[in-house]
Every structure is written in structure tokens, then in C-alpha cells.
Design a protein around this motif. Structure first.
Motif, short mmCIF file in Angstrom:
data_model
loop_
_atom_site.label_atom_id
_atom_site.label_comp_id
_atom_site.label_asym_id
_atom_site.label_seq_id
_atom_site.Cartn_x
_atom_site.Cartn_y
_atom_site.Cartn_z
N ALA A 1 1.08 -1.14 0.01
CA ALA A 1 0.12 0.03 0.11
C ALA A 1 0.90 1.17 -0.03
CB ALA A 1 -0.97 -0.03 1.03
N VAL B 1 0.73 4.15 -3.05
CA VAL B 1 0.45 5.77 -2.90
C VAL B 1 1.80 6.40 -3.13
CG1 VAL B 1 -1.43 5.44 -1.07
CG2 VAL B 1 0.77 5.70 -0.47
N LEU C 1 0.41 10.47 -4.34
CA LEU C 1 -0.55 11.01 -3.53
C LEU C 1 -0.16 11.26 -2.01
CD1 LEU C 1 -2.90 8.08 -4.47
CD2 LEU C 1 -2.77 10.33 -5.43
N LEU D 1 -1.95 10.85 1.39
CA LEU D 1 -2.03 9.41 1.68
C LEU D 1 -0.65 8.95 2.08
CD1 LEU D 1 -4.25 7.64 -1.00
CD2 LEU D 1 -4.81 8.20 1.60
N TRP E 1 0.35 7.13 5.59
CA TRP E 1 0.87 5.97 5.66
C TRP E 1 2.11 6.08 6.69
CZ3 TRP E 1 5.83 3.96 4.53
CH2 TRP E 1 5.72 2.59 4.33
N PHE F 1 -6.42 6.65 6.68
CA PHE F 1 -5.72 6.20 5.68
C PHE F 1 -6.77 5.48 4.62
CE2 PHE F 1 -3.81 3.19 2.85
CZ PHE F 1 -2.72 3.95 2.33
N ALA G 1 -8.30 7.04 1.40
CA ALA G 1 -7.74 6.18 -0.01
C ALA G 1 -8.77 5.68 -0.78
CB ALA G 1 -6.80 5.04 0.45
N GLU H 1 -7.51 5.52 -4.35
CA GLU H 1 -6.63 4.53 -4.32
C GLU H 1 -7.12 3.31 -3.76
OE1 GLU H 1 -3.98 1.78 -4.96
OE2 GLU H 1 -3.79 3.86 -6.21
N ARG H 2 -8.38 2.74 -4.11
CA ARG H 2 -9.08 1.68 -3.60
C ARG H 2 -8.22 0.61 -3.14
NH1 ARG H 2 -14.95 0.92 -4.21
NH2 ARG H 2 -14.84 3.06 -3.87
N SER I 1 -5.26 0.27 -2.36
CA SER I 1 -4.49 0.50 -1.06
C SER I 1 -5.36 0.42 0.41
CB SER I 1 -3.71 1.71 -1.12
OG SER I 1 -2.64 1.90 -2.00
N ALA I 2 -6.54 1.06 -0.01
CA ALA I 2 -7.45 0.97 1.20
C ALA I 2 -7.84 -0.34 1.49
CB ALA I 2 -8.75 1.78 0.75
#
Length: 149
Positions: free
Chosen positions: A60, A64, A69, A72, A76, A113, A117, A121-122, A124-125
Motif C-alpha cells: 500500500a 501511494v 498521493l 496518503l 502512511w 488512511f 484512499a 486508491e481503492r 491500498s484502502a
């Protein structure tokens, strides 16, 4: 740095950093002597769970970073610092109340986060959802240990 060189570096940071902390923070005698709640897992569970989670956290972080990003990335790094800070506070300093404070902030950082995300950034979520579930459980465990001891 190329995107393919960065992924092993992120994994080295998370898996290696988590492993290093696990090896240098004494968890044996003091922790073994604590009164445990009924939902305390067996000791052998922790290494494979954390090993897997650190891989997911590293991927993840790489994702990002690769997309640039910034918000994020800040979240992180915040969660990683808190994650690496908790074991010394809990196991080395034996400060269960302070460790509970650290892990509560960690819960917030990981949840922030995931929320931040989710739209941009699905993947990573989604990678952080097992981590969020585990640290929520760890927070309950930390609170119960603090209360019992």
C-alpha cells in the motif's frame, strides 16, 4: 528511483522494520506473567499475522508513493511510526496505558488512511482493511491487559 526498485524497498522497510522491532523488544517473561483476557490469542499467531500485514502495508505504501498521493503518503508514514512505536512502549517500557494511547492514535491513522484512499486508491484502502481489523482487536487486547494488570 524506479517503481520496481521501490517496491522491494517498501517491503524491506515494513517487513524488515517490523521484524527488527520484534527481535529487539523482549516479549517473553514479563508478558507471559501478565494476567490475560479469555480472547488472548496463542503466541504463535502473532508472527504470521504481522508478517502478512507488513507485506500488505508495504505494498500500500508503494502504491501511494508511486501515484504521488501526498496526503496518503503522510498518513502512511504516520501509521508506520505509530506501529513501530507501540512495541517498545508496551513490551520494553511496560507502559500498558501509554501503549493504549499510542494504539488508539494508530487506529485513527489507519482508519483515516482507509477513508482517504477509498475513492482515489481503492486497492491500498482494501490492503489496509485486514490491518485495521487486527489493530482494532489489538486495541481491545491492550485495553483488557491494562485493566487486568
Amino acid at each position: 528511483m524506479t517503481r520496481y526498485l521501490a517496491l522491494p524497498l517498501f517491503l524491506l522497510l515494513t517487513v524488515g522494520g517490523g521484524g527488527l522491532i520484534g527481535m529487539t523488544v523482549e516479549t517473553g517473561g514479563w508478558y507471559a506473567a501478565l494476567q490475560k483476557p479469555s480472547f488472548n490469542p496463542p503466541d504463535w499467531v502473532f508472527a504470521p499475522v504481522w508478517g502478512t500485514l507488513y507485506i500488505l502495508i508495504g505494498i500500500a505504501g508503494w502504491r501511494v508513493w508511486r501515484r504521488g498521493l501526498r496526503t496518503l503518503q503522510k498518513l502512511w508514514w504516520l501509521q508506520l511510526v505509530l506501529n513501530f512505536a507501540w512495541p517498545p512502549v508496551f513490551f520494553a517500557a511496560h507502559m500498558l496505558g501509554a501503549a493504549l494511547g499510542v494504539i488508539l492514535v494508530l487506529d485513527f491513522a489507519v482508519a483515516a488512511f482507509v477513508v482517504a484512499a477509498w475513492r482515489i486508491e481503492r486497492v491500498s484502502a482494501l490492503l489496509f482493511l485486514p490491518y485495521l481489523a487486527w489493530i482494532a482487536y489489538a486495541t481491545l487486547l491492550n485495553a483488557a491487559l491494562w485493566q487486568l494488570n
